[in-house]
Design an enzyme around this catalytic site. Structure first.
Site, PDB file in Angstrom:
ATOM      1  N   PHE A  32      -0.425  -0.407  10.469  1.00 17.34           N
ATOM      2  CA  PHE A  32       0.497   0.614  10.957  1.00 17.34           C
ATOM      3  C   PHE A  32      -0.153   1.983  10.795  1.00 17.34           C
ATOM      4  O   PHE A  32       0.347   2.873  10.123  1.00 17.34           O
ATOM      5  CB  PHE A  32       1.847   0.552  10.242  1.00 17.34           C
ATOM      6  CG  PHE A  32       2.979   1.045  11.128  1.00 17.34           C
ATOM      7  CD1 PHE A  32       3.424   0.279  12.180  1.00 17.34           C
ATOM      8  CD2 PHE A  32       3.551   2.280  10.917  1.00 17.34           C
ATOM      9  CE1 PHE A  32       4.447   0.722  13.017  1.00 17.34           C
ATOM     10  CE2 PHE A  32       4.567   2.742  11.749  1.00 17.34           C
ATOM     11  CZ  PHE A  32       5.022   1.962  12.785  1.00 17.34           C
ATOM     12  N   LEU A  33      -1.305   2.116  11.455  1.00 14.48           N
ATOM     13  CA  LEU A  33      -2.199   3.243  11.222  1.00 14.48           C
ATOM     14  C   LEU A  33      -1.637   4.550  11.775  1.00 14.48           C
ATOM     15  O   LEU A  33      -0.969   4.575  12.805  1.00 14.48           O
ATOM     16  CB  LEU A  33      -3.560   2.952  11.858  1.00 14.48           C
ATOM     17  CG  LEU A  33      -4.226   1.634  11.445  1.00 14.48           C
ATOM     18  CD1 LEU A  33      -5.589   1.499  12.114  1.00 14.48           C
ATOM     19  CD2 LEU A  33      -4.365   1.536   9.931  1.00 14.48           C
ATOM     20  N   HIS A  37      -5.060   7.588   8.359  1.00 15.96           N
ATOM     21  CA  HIS A  37      -6.056   6.514   8.504  1.00 15.96           C
ATOM     22  C   HIS A  37      -7.138   6.923   9.499  1.00 15.96           C
ATOM     23  O   HIS A  37      -8.328   6.644   9.296  1.00 15.96           O
ATOM     24  CB  HIS A  37      -5.389   5.231   9.004  1.00 15.96           C
ATOM     25  CG  HIS A  37      -4.351   4.679   8.082  1.00 15.96           C
ATOM     26  ND1 HIS A  37      -3.013   4.726   8.371  1.00 15.96           N
ATOM     27  CD2 HIS A  37      -4.453   4.064   6.875  1.00 15.96           C
ATOM     28  CE1 HIS A  37      -2.323   4.155   7.394  1.00 15.96           C
ATOM     29  NE2 HIS A  37      -3.178   3.752   6.473  1.00 15.96           N
ATOM     30  N   GLN A  61       0.473  -6.629  -3.997  1.00 15.40           N
ATOM     31  CA  GLN A  61       0.753  -5.293  -4.536  1.00 15.40           C
ATOM     32  C   GLN A  61       2.205  -4.881  -4.342  1.00 15.40           C
ATOM     33  O   GLN A  61       2.575  -3.747  -4.627  1.00 15.40           O
ATOM     34  CB  GLN A  61      -0.193  -4.250  -3.941  1.00 15.40           C
ATOM     35  CG  GLN A  61      -0.049  -3.982  -2.455  1.00 15.40           C
ATOM     36  CD  GLN A  61      -1.199  -3.145  -1.923  1.00 15.40           C
ATOM     37  OE1 GLN A  61      -2.343  -3.605  -1.846  1.00 15.40           O
ATOM     38  NE2 GLN A  61      -0.921  -1.908  -1.551  1.00 15.40           N
ATOM     39  N   GLY A 146      -7.888   7.544   1.007  1.00 18.83           N
ATOM     40  CA  GLY A 146      -7.212   8.826   1.084  1.00 18.83           C
ATOM     41  C   GLY A 146      -6.818   9.348  -0.287  1.00 18.83           C
ATOM     42  O   GLY A 146      -6.447   8.583  -1.179  1.00 18.83           O
ATOM     43  N   ASP A 149      -3.174   8.799  -2.198  1.00 20.24           N
ATOM     44  CA  ASP A 149      -3.037   7.776  -3.239  1.00 20.24           C
ATOM     45  C   ASP A 149      -4.041   8.085  -4.342  1.00 20.24           C
ATOM     46  O   ASP A 149      -5.000   7.339  -4.568  1.00 20.24           O
ATOM     47  CB  ASP A 149      -3.271   6.390  -2.643  1.00 20.24           C
ATOM     48  CG  ASP A 149      -2.246   6.041  -1.577  1.00 20.24           C
ATOM     49  OD1 ASP A 149      -1.059   5.925  -1.923  1.00 20.24           O
ATOM     50  OD2 ASP A 149      -2.621   5.918  -0.397  1.00 20.24           O
ATOM     51  N   GLN A 152      -4.593   5.537  -7.215  1.00 13.97           N
ATOM     52  CA  GLN A 152      -5.322   4.391  -6.668  1.00 13.97           C
ATOM     53  C   GLN A 152      -6.800   4.719  -6.518  1.00 13.97           C
ATOM     54  O   GLN A 152      -7.668   3.909  -6.872  1.00 13.97           O
ATOM     55  CB  GLN A 152      -4.732   4.020  -5.307  1.00 13.97           C
ATOM     56  CG  GLN A 152      -5.549   2.995  -4.535  1.00 13.97           C
ATOM     57  CD  GLN A 152      -4.923   2.655  -3.202  1.00 13.97           C
ATOM     58  OE1 GLN A 152      -3.948   1.917  -3.135  1.00 13.97           O
ATOM     59  NE2 GLN A 152      -5.454   3.192  -2.122  1.00 13.97           N
TER      60      GLN A 152
END
Length: 279
Positions: A32-33, A37, A61, A146, A149, A152
């Site tokens: 679902f870019l 992205h 996750q 990115g 996040d 992450q």
């Protein structure tokens, strides 16, 4: 552009390109870019001979009460975007090809007990596991993530160091809508009213940036940011925190590089945003 569905098919392609001496770049996504992205794919295209985009909604996750089934998917649209940006391959596997033993996980616990890790205890274990698998399948020279996040990204950097992956991790800036809202696949969940309410996150980020640049203390910055979010009736704070940029632990005094991060529910939709400050 090619679409691969299996690990073997993807590995065979990569091995051929590696034999030709080509560099491989990987952009891991859950599909679902959006423009965020796209910025990663563009950067990857500039810096590598081959661009691989993974498009996989990773089940490990998601917690038991989270939105795995509802998570937005549109592979046709993803494929068209990737092709328009010059990607060479989309790796679009099924969960059964990615996961064989439900007890085989990779976990970097030292950075995952704060921020999102507090309320999503299995999340980063799932992230580290699937990213490790993608690294082993694609064997990229560089991988692109990115900065939205941010936790992450820090965890993946540490995982690469700790597990001796020979991969350069490239962090890319947050991409925002014109009104400041950080791009996210979950923005599609928002109603028109919620979409307007969600702007409290970027307003809080801007206020926090201004205050920290003027020398405000950590608690002063966080208090102001919380006040902005709490003034929005549709918003419910999960956390607003300032942490050390390296170890993700809370700080009270800004004397080294920090990350100021938040997670906020707008209605039922959980959104994140952040900014970094370098001393």
């Amino acid at each position: 552009m090619q679409v691969t569905k299996t690990v073997k098919e993807t590995r065979d392609l990569i091995k051929n390109w590696k034999r030709e001496g080509k560099t491989i770049g990987l952009v891991p996504t859950m599909g679902f870019l959006h423009e965020g992205h796209a910025s990663l794919i563009k950067r990857c295209r500039e810096e590598n001979d081959i661009v691989v985009v993974s498009d996989f909604v990773n089940p490990t996750q998601f917690g038991p009460t989270e939105d795995l089934e509802a998570y937005p998917r549109d592979f046709k649209r993803d494929s068209e975007l990737c092709e328009s940006l010059g990607a060479d391959v989309i790796f679009h596997p099924e969960p059964k090809d990615m996961y064989h033993d439900p007890h085989a996980f990779v976990s970097i616990d030292t950075l995952s007990d704060t921020l999102c890790g507090k309320t999503r205890p299995i999340h980063f274990k799932g992230v580290c596991t699937v990213v490790s698998k993608l690294f082993n399948i694609v064997t990229p020279d560089r991988a692109y993530f990115g900065q939205k996040d941010a936790q992450q990204l820090a965890i993946i950097r540490k995982m690469v160091q700790d597990l001796n992956f020979d991969i350069q991790i490239v962090g890319c800036p947050i991409i925002r809508e014109e009104d400041g809202l950080a791009k996210s696949s979950r923005n599609t969940y928002l109603s028109e009213e919620e979409r307007k309410a969600a702007l409290c996150l970027s307003r809080a980020v801007k206020a926090g940036q201004n205050m920290i640049c003027k020398g405000s203390k950590a608690e002063e910055v966080l208090t102001k940011m919380r006040e902005i979010i709490e003034a929005e009736p549709l918003a419910k704070i999960d956390y607003v925190s300032m942490v050390d940029a390296l170890d993700m632990q809370s700080v009270e005094i800004v004397e080294k590089d920090v990350l100021v991060a938040m997670a906020v529910y707008i209605g039922k939709t959980r959104l994140i945003d952040n900014f970094s400050y370098e001393v």
